[in-house]
Scaffold this motif. Structure first.
Motif, mmCIF file in Angstrom:
data_model
loop_
_atom_site.group_PDB
_atom_site.id
_atom_site.type_symbol
_atom_site.label_atom_id
_atom_site.label_comp_id
_atom_site.label_asym_id
_atom_site.label_seq_id
_atom_site.Cartn_x
_atom_site.Cartn_y
_atom_site.Cartn_z
ATOM 1 N N UNK A 121 -5.086 1.384 -12.799
ATOM 2 C CA UNK A 121 -4.385 0.144 -12.441
ATOM 3 C C UNK A 121 -4.009 0.154 -10.962
ATOM 4 N N UNK A 122 -3.524 1.299 -10.487
ATOM 5 C CA UNK A 122 -3.146 1.432 -9.076
ATOM 6 C C UNK A 122 -4.371 1.261 -8.177
ATOM 7 N N UNK A 123 -5.498 1.819 -8.599
ATOM 8 C CA UNK A 123 -6.734 1.696 -7.823
ATOM 9 C C UNK A 123 -7.167 0.236 -7.699
ATOM 10 N N UNK A 124 -7.044 -0.517 -8.787
ATOM 11 C CA UNK A 124 -7.416 -1.940 -8.744
ATOM 12 C C UNK A 124 -6.471 -2.707 -7.826
ATOM 13 N N UNK A 125 -5.172 -2.428 -7.938
ATOM 14 C CA UNK A 125 -4.191 -3.106 -7.086
ATOM 15 C C UNK A 125 -4.411 -2.762 -5.616
ATOM 16 N N UNK A 126 -4.771 -1.499 -5.344
ATOM 17 C CA UNK A 126 -5.022 -1.084 -3.961
ATOM 18 C C UNK A 126 -6.246 -1.793 -3.389
ATOM 19 N N UNK A 149 -1.859 7.862 -20.629
ATOM 20 C CA UNK A 149 -1.126 6.817 -19.930
ATOM 21 C C UNK A 149 -1.256 6.975 -18.421
ATOM 22 N N UNK A 150 -1.263 8.225 -17.958
ATOM 23 C CA UNK A 150 -1.399 8.482 -16.529
ATOM 24 C C UNK A 150 -2.751 8.028 -15.998
ATOM 25 N N UNK A 151 -3.795 8.231 -16.787
ATOM 26 C CA UNK A 151 -5.140 7.806 -16.387
ATOM 27 C C UNK A 151 -5.209 6.290 -16.286
ATOM 28 N N UNK A 152 -4.616 5.595 -17.276
ATOM 29 C CA UNK A 152 -4.592 4.128 -17.272
ATOM 30 C C UNK A 152 -3.822 3.609 -16.065
ATOM 31 N N UNK A 153 -2.665 4.216 -15.786
ATOM 32 C CA UNK A 153 -1.839 3.813 -14.645
ATOM 33 C C UNK A 153 -2.580 4.069 -13.334
ATOM 34 N N UNK A 198 0.827 -1.210 0.000
ATOM 35 C CA UNK A 198 0.000 0.000 0.000
ATOM 36 C C UNK A 198 0.859 1.257 0.000
ATOM 37 N N UNK A 199 1.952 1.213 0.758
ATOM 38 C CA UNK A 199 2.882 2.347 0.780
ATOM 39 C C UNK A 199 3.512 2.541 -0.603
ATOM 40 N N UNK A 200 3.895 1.439 -1.245
ATOM 41 C CA UNK A 200 4.480 1.507 -2.585
ATOM 42 C C UNK A 200 3.492 2.050 -3.612
ATOM 43 N N UNK A 201 2.241 1.638 -3.511
ATOM 44 C CA UNK A 201 1.212 2.131 -4.428
ATOM 45 C C UNK A 201 0.992 3.634 -4.237
ATOM 46 N N UNK A 202 1.073 4.077 -2.983
ATOM 47 C CA UNK A 202 0.929 5.506 -2.709
ATOM 48 C C UNK A 202 2.047 6.304 -3.359
ATOM 49 N N UNK A 203 3.279 5.773 -3.287
ATOM 50 C CA UNK A 203 4.423 6.453 -3.908
ATOM 51 C C UNK A 203 4.278 6.492 -5.423
ATOM 52 N N UNK A 204 3.808 5.389 -6.009
ATOM 53 C CA UNK A 204 3.581 5.352 -7.462
ATOM 54 C C UNK A 204 2.519 6.352 -7.884
ATOM 55 N N UNK A 205 1.479 6.458 -7.068
ATOM 56 C CA UNK A 205 0.377 7.357 -7.397
ATOM 57 C C UNK A 205 0.826 8.815 -7.418
#
Length: 235
Positions: free
Chosen positions: A179-184, A172-176, A156-163
């Motif tokens: 993707x982050x939302x689904x992974x979270x 591409x940013x919207x797609x990413x 979760x911390x890593x996903x926050x940093x990616x976001x």
């Protein structure tokens, strides 16, 4: 015609694929087992006659024993997964790799020790060390769950940093971002399941003073999450 529509309905085919898996049957039994644990506690607390509590106590015990049978030999799967993960030198994150190894080893040891207590639980052969083995099994399960919980928080911390690095102004940013939302969402669901499961060995080992009501509800919640995940996989 109505009967044919029911028999050949996609939901029926999906259900058959679900119950054909050992994991699917185990999760259903687990849900009933832990709900019965909660409901037996609730009935006891409301001064319900013992004869009405007895069926739920029996379900809790017998379904728990049935699940031990379903898990026989599954320890090998976890030990193999631990070895494969350890040998995976191409893993993107070393911390998550070691957490995965710790989780698999913990689960593997738990299932090994739990398997050893089956003959005692089933009344086949009484073991003087059964209680000690079961306690060590719970300890191994607790360790495996802790590794998975830590991995979930780290993810979760890593996903926050990616976001924070995503530029939502371009395609591409919207797609990413999606993707982050689904992974979270997936990580959060697994984290809830792990925290719920921690109450079971945590209570058995005396790490937390929890009654059967809390443990039963927590076990039911994690079981339903497991049912949902398995149902999706068999779609």
């Amino acid at each position: 015609m109505t009967a044919d529509a029911l028999v050949y309905h996609p939901a029926v085919s999906h259900y058959l694929r679900f119950v054909a898996t050992t994991v699917g049957r185990d999760k259903l039994l687990r849900t009933l087992q832990y709900f019965s644990r909660f409901y037996a506690w609730y009935l006891f607390r409301t001064n319900t006659p013992t004869r009405l509590i007895a069926p739920f106590e029996a379900i809790k015990k017998q379904f728990g024993l049935a699940r031990k049978v379903l898990r026989l030999g599954k320890n090998v799967e976890h030990f193999k997964a631990a070895a494969a993960t350890m040998d995976d030198t191409k893993a993107r994150d070393e911390f998550l790799r070691y957490c995965a190894v710790g989780r698999q080893l913990g689960y593997g040891m738990y299932l090994t020790l739990d398997m050893a207590t089956y003959v005692d639980s089933a009344g086949i052969w009484k073991l003087e060390s059964a209680k000690r083995l079961q306690k060590e099994a719970y300890r191994a399960w607790f360790v495996g769950l802790m590794f998975n919980t830590i991995a979930g928080l780290y993810t979760l911390w890593g996903l926050r940093q990616r976001e924070l690095e995503v530029n939502k102004g371009d395609g591409e940013g919207v797609v990413e971002s999606k993707k982050i939302q689904r992974e979270r969402a997936t990580t959060n669901l697994q984290l809830i399941s792990d925290v719920c499961d921690l109450t079971i060995p945590g209570s058995a080992l005396g790490y937390a003073n929890l009654d059967d009501g809390i443990v039963g509800l927590a076990g039911t919640m994690s079981s339903l999450i497991g049912v949902w995940n398995t149902w999706k996989k068999t779609a």
